[in-house]
Scaffold this active site. Structure first.
Site, PDB file in Angstrom:
ATOM      1  N   CYS A 375       0.792  -1.230   0.000  1.00 33.67           N
ATOM      2  CA  CYS A 375       0.000   0.000   0.000  1.00 33.67           C
ATOM      3  C   CYS A 375       0.832   1.292   0.000  1.00 33.67           C
ATOM      4  CB  CYS A 375      -1.019  -0.011   1.126  1.00 33.67           C
ATOM      5  SG  CYS A 375      -0.462  -0.670   2.690  1.00 33.67           S
ATOM      6  N   ARG A 404       7.984 -10.684   5.499  1.00 34.65           N
ATOM      7  CA  ARG A 404       7.656 -10.319   6.879  1.00 34.65           C
ATOM      8  C   ARG A 404       8.494 -11.170   7.828  1.00 34.65           C
ATOM      9  NH1 ARG A 404       1.026  -9.512   6.362  1.00 34.65           N
ATOM     10  NH2 ARG A 404       1.182  -7.879   4.754  1.00 34.65           N
ATOM     11  N   GLN A 422       0.889 -11.795  -2.669  1.00 39.28           N
ATOM     12  CA  GLN A 422      -0.554 -11.661  -2.483  1.00 39.28           C
ATOM     13  C   GLN A 422      -1.198 -11.203  -3.779  1.00 39.28           C
ATOM     14  OE1 GLN A 422      -0.819  -8.771   0.746  1.00 39.28           O
ATOM     15  NE2 GLN A 422      -1.426 -10.368   2.169  1.00 39.28           N
ATOM     16  N   ASP A 424      -2.805  -8.683  -4.241  1.00 33.15           N
ATOM     17  CA  ASP A 424      -3.031  -7.442  -3.500  1.00 33.15           C
ATOM     18  C   ASP A 424      -3.524  -6.344  -4.434  1.00 33.15           C
ATOM     19  OD1 ASP A 424      -2.994  -5.918  -1.248  1.00 33.15           O
ATOM     20  OD2 ASP A 424      -0.857  -5.495  -1.283  1.00 33.15           O
ATOM     21  N   HIS A 426      -5.323  -2.152  -4.459  1.00 36.00           N
ATOM     22  CA  HIS A 426      -5.771  -0.960  -3.733  1.00 36.00           C
ATOM     23  C   HIS A 426      -6.625  -0.125  -4.675  1.00 36.00           C
ATOM     24  CE1 HIS A 426      -2.211  -2.283  -1.462  1.00 36.00           C
ATOM     25  NE2 HIS A 426      -2.980  -1.948  -0.441  1.00 36.00           N
ATOM     26  N   LYS A 506     -11.760  -3.473   8.940  1.00 37.85           N
ATOM     27  CA  LYS A 506     -11.636  -4.410   7.828  1.00 37.85           C
ATOM     28  C   LYS A 506     -12.716  -5.473   7.919  1.00 37.85           C
ATOM     29  CE  LYS A 506      -8.237  -7.301  10.248  1.00 37.85           C
ATOM     30  NZ  LYS A 506      -7.012  -8.103  10.143  1.00 37.85           N
ATOM     31  N   HIS A 552      -8.374  -1.463   0.557  1.00 42.09           N
ATOM     32  CA  HIS A 552      -7.376  -2.529   0.437  1.00 42.09           C
ATOM     33  C   HIS A 552      -8.149  -3.828   0.269  1.00 42.09           C
ATOM     34  CE1 HIS A 552      -4.155  -0.109   2.683  1.00 42.09           C
ATOM     35  NE2 HIS A 552      -5.273   0.555   2.953  1.00 42.09           N
TER      36      HIS A 552
END
Length: 687
Positions: A375, A404, A422, A424, A426, A506, A552
């Site tokens: 992000c 991570r 991911q 992922d 946005h 979320k 997200h």
């Protein structure tokens, strides 16, 4: 050598000295509290049941158990815990005023957690009696409970489980009551002076003048409760595993020994659970990954998976599936850097909340980190140029590699890794577009999980204790998500208080696999904070500069984690569209090896994962090997097939479809890939 084989006694003899000292202080303080309770003047009150009916009661005398027994003795004895005015409450704790009352059983999620919490205390008692040592934390978890203990240089081994099981069963038979007592911090520090870990909790975590302990048998533990009435309620218990851990999860803190357990109200449930575990073990993705040569891990790169060719095929097929949906749904794929200056994470707020999970290093006297999420980078992309309302919603998608820094003890196959990708994305949108974008997110989610055959539950995770931004902004965001959830699912969603991301609330999506196990994969998050922190704006229709909102979202979540779930969900029997072993061609004898290879090559040209088995084994053995290897289709070819340019089709489950022209077979395979059906036989046989 002989000393190492000496079996430890069931209980320490003499028992740890702190047991008697702790009990003496407890008994003295409890007697005083009982006197205070006896002196209280009871008052008539009304207890309201879930059906609206009111029951008379007396303060400081009537308990939830009394009310339940007044309805039915069977009901009272089947209850695990009460809920009084929305607060979990011991069944034997008297009412203190007018109240609403709910009675929870083991089948209720909160009842289950209380049941396992009480079971953890029973395990803690057994550990004290067997090892001595200092108990630390003993919480209920998703599937059971554990207790941590500091034992100096001593460690727990699997050979200890029998002794612990014996002690816990003994504790259950004794029907030790769980007794609640409120104590001052000073008395608590005196009671637990032998245990530095409990003293740390009291000094650092207890912020009120008093808190509670619970006693069962010789165990007295710092605990908010509540608990079951007595240990006899826990009729079936098993110690399941052990591991090392660190105090409060900090790798530089003391090493602890952790013992896990599971428990149920009756032995039948425990037997069913053990059978379920046996089935789950057969489907363990780490086992199947090795057997099918999909992936492996190596000590030289802990938490980072090595995907072999067939595993990479599944991985890439999942990514291509999502990528095709992106094109259809108006997402634009971007590629962002892997390494950023720490100043970016400071600006986004991640450094304050997430620094310990970021792999960081120094370059030319500046601190850099491997990105743990996409992000912040996507915010830089949005801010690169002036944006107009006409560009919104702007949907950035990124399959970038993330890292991570998970603790080594937390790593677990593909489900908890350090390196992952991911799906992922946005979505930068206006306030007016949130509703339609959320609807699209849910549609995307439903489509993908429908392909996998998953059902799912929805949870709204709200503002955590440590959060960024104005609480009013959080309230607005949570209200938006509630509205979207209700529009999609009616009332079929649950609030998960305080579990939101630090930058916004979320929606967590919990999927259920073929074994009815739950996994968290997808997430949808609403973020008003990052646009503020990065000063993101767009020009509205009236030329005003306004802030966008960021949604997200991820559907697969971590591709690695989804691969683990799918491996276990299908038990290694991959549906055709995902399978790395779609077709193998078996010649009936050596003269037909050339035709078998020709058929395999044609399949490869059509994009299928195909091989020809032209080894020296017999045809029957080759077919059996192919079935065990989980090839979706086994094509047997001989003279008849060579003459007619056909193949004889059978499946890994030994279903014989018969003879098809090669072109017809390939057409049916392409249909299987297009439909992404999990029932290959039915779709293949369809005319």
């Amino acid at each position: 050598m002989a000393e190492a084989n000496v079996k430890a006694p069931l209980e320490m003899d003499p028992p740890p000295a702190y047991l008697a000292e702790r009990i003496a202080l407890f008994d003295r303080l409890k007697a005083k509290k009982d006197e205070e309770l006896a002196s209280k003047v009871s008052q008539p009150v009304s207890i309201t049941l879930p059906d609206g009916k009111s029951v008379p009661a007396e303060t400081w005398k009537t308990t939830p158990y009394d009310v339940a027994a007044g309805i039915s003795k069977g009901l009272a004895d089947n209850c695990v815990i009460a809920k009084v005015n929305g607060e979990l409450w011991d069944l034997d704790r008297p009412f203190e005023g007018d109240a609403s009352l709910e009675l929870l059983k083991f089948e209720d999620k909160e009842g289950q957690q209380v049941f396992w919490h009480s079971s953890a205390h029973m395990l803690g008692e057994a550990m004290e009696r067997h090892y001595g040592g200092c108990l630390c934390y003993g919480p209920p978890i998703k599937d059971g409970f554990f207790y941590d203990m500091h034992m100096g240089d001593r460690t727990v081994s699997g050979s200890d489980f029998g002794n612990l099981d014996t002690l816990v069963k003994k504790i259950s038979k004794e029907k030790q009551p769980f007794v609640r007592l409120e104590m001052t911090k000073e008395d608590l520090l005196e009671m637990f002076k032998y245990n530095e870990f409990k003293c740390r909790i009291i000094r650092e975590r207890v912020t009120t003048p008093t808190t509670t302990v619970y006693r069962c048998g010789p165990l007295i533990d710092l605990c908010r409760g509540p608990h079951v009435r007595h240990t006899g309620k826990v009729k079936a218990v098993a110690v399941t595993k052990n591991s090392a851990s660190f105090w409060e999860g900090k790798s530089d803190a003391e090493t602890l020994q952790r013992v896990y357990g599971i428990s149920f109200p009756d032995t039948k449930q425990l037997k069913e659970w053990k059978h379920f575990q046996e089935e789950a073990a057969k489907r363990d993705h780490r086992k199947i990954g090795r057997e099918q040569e999909l992936y492996f891990f190596h000590e030289l790169s802990p938490g980072s998976c090595f995907f072999l060719p067939k595993g990479a095929h599944i991985y890439n097929t999942l990514v291509d599936f999502i990528r095709a949906e992106y094109r259809r749904r108006g997402f634009q794929e971007v590629i962002s850097p892997n390494i950023y200056n720490s100043k970016l994470f400071e600006k986004s707020g991640h450094w304050d909340h997430y620094a310990k999970n970021i792999f960081s290093f120094e370059v030319e006297k500046e601190t850099y980190g491997l990105k743990p999420m996409n992000c912040p980078g996507h915010c830089l992309m949005f801010a690169l140029q002036s944006r107009s309302f006409r560009e919104l919603p702007l949907r950035f998608a990124d399959f970038g590699v993330l890292h991570r820094n998970e603790l080594s003890g937390a790593l677990s196959g593909l489900t908890r890794v350090r390196r992952f990708q991911q799906d992922d994305a946005h979505i930068f949108c206006t306030m007016d577009q949130i509703e339609s974008e959320m609807k699209s997110c849910f549609d995307f989610l439903q489509h993908v999980y429908g392909v996998f055959g998953f059902t799912f539950d929805l949870f709204l995770s709200t503002r955590p204790e440590k959060s960024l931004g104005d609480p009013k902004v959080w309230d607005t965001a949570e209200a938006q998500l509630k509205k979207s959830l209700t529009a999609f699912a009616g009332d079929r969603w649950t609030i998960n208080p305080g579990d939101g991301a630090f930058y916004g609330p979320k929606i967590d999506i919990i999927v259920k696999d073929a074994l009815r196990r739950e996994h968290q994969c997808a997430t949808i998050q609403l973020d008003f904070q990052l646009p503020e922190r990065f000063n993101l704006t767009y020009q509205a229709s009236g030329n005003d500069e306004l802030r966008p909102v960021i949604i997200h979202r991820a559907i697969l979540g971590s591709v690695e984690r989804m691969m683990a779930i799918l491996t276990e969900n299908f038990g290694g029997k991959w549906p055709f569209w995902l399978s790395p072993r779609q077709v193998t061609v078996v010649p009936v004898s050596v003269p037909f090896n050339e035709y078998a290879q020709k058929v395999a090559d044609r399949c490869k040209e059509e994009g299928l994962c195909a091989e020809a088995d032209i080894d020296d084994d017999t045809m029957n053995k080759k077919v059996r090997i192919a079935q065990l290897a989980q090839y979706n289709f086994i094509l047997v070819v001989g003279q008849k097939e060579l003459d007619g340019n056909t193949v004889n089709v059978r499946t890994r489950d030994n279903k014989v479809h018969g003879e098809f022209t090669l072109d017809d077979f390939l057409t049916r395979c392409q249909r299987l890939c297009f439909t992404k059906s999990n029932d290959s036989d039915a779709v293949f046989a369809k005319e």
